[in-house]
Design a protein around this motif. Sequence first.
Motif: not given
Length: 389
Positions: A229-236, A274-288
């Motif tokens: 991977x080359x990208x990481x996204x964190x959401x919450x 969301x345009x940032x996401x590609x095939x080299x992206x790990x996406x983490x969502x912190x769930x409430x």
Amino acid sequence: MFQKTIEQLETLGAHITTREIQQQPELWQELWESYVEQEEELQAFLSHILDQHQRMRVIFTGAGTSAYVGDTILPYLKEVVDEDVWDLQAVPTTHLVSNPRQFLKKEIPTLLVSFARSGNSPESIGAVEVGQALVDDFYQLTITCAPDGQLAQKAQGDDKNYLFLMPAGSNDQGFAMTGSFTCMSLASLLVFDPKPLETKKEFIQGVISLGESALQFESALEAMVKQPFTRVVYLGSGAFAGMAREAQLKILELTAGRIATGFDSSLGFRHGPKSFVDKNTLVFTFVSNDTHTRLYDRDILFELAGDQVAQEVVAVSIGKVDGFEGTQLTFDKAYSFIPDAYVALVFVLLGQTLALHASIKVGNLPDTPSPTGTVNRVVKGVVLYPLEK
């Protein structure tokens, strides 16, 4: 990393950071004991302020990671405190210093809650100075990790400034703030959360247990890091949105920018980022833990997984996210009663651990990750200019 010897970690340049991530549940226990000892004095300080003023503006402030403390705790505290009494805001010192008159008003009584690891950042000192210069009734609660720092020293003998020192071990010696962030966040929650002491004790006991569980996810996180991977996204959402910013900063810092990062709220992510996401992206969502908010966190998980663009979509939650077939890092559902602002201290450990492994992966030294020396543990190069009359 948590199982390696001191010698192995020193070879990797990771001994300090690894230890400081791993020790956080112990620091939380130490902080709780310190808070209990000071609770009566702390609350008396706040009560005395309210005896003088019917309503008090409270500004949570800091720079960088210290600013994200305010972003993390603010949503929950605005829900539970009486805002007819406490006007809560989170404003970075970097804003207060450069644009003081936009946040500080002469006639509005203000309590500045300063978060600082060292207490020596120029903006930390500058924020206090502009507050004292502009506000007639100016009070301070200094939450810092360094008793010998300038903020702590300036609090001595000032009856309008309460100094709440964090455990000694939270004064991170590594480059990245880890235990300092979680301890200062927890301290502010304990001070301003109006819930009874016994309820707070239940929260703390749960958070410590969850923190120990979080460290057990290291092997799963290490496996993720081994992917190309080359990208990481964190959401919450709510507190997790603020904490997501801190989580992404850790990997940005420890890899010296060699892994690109993003963060957003679960709902906000669709509006362009969301345009940032590609095939080299790990996406983490912190769930409430909040049942209503959880629906929105769940929806973005399903959407991202359904897009089949990201390399991996990961749910981090208390209790399993029903129906989600992607990767889940799940904690014991018995702790679903704990508010998100407290749980954020646990979830950020996963971001810290991922960043630690990512730093090693790209050939960096986690304890001293800036190869050029242009980014420093305590910021340099800031000039403080006097206010014009």
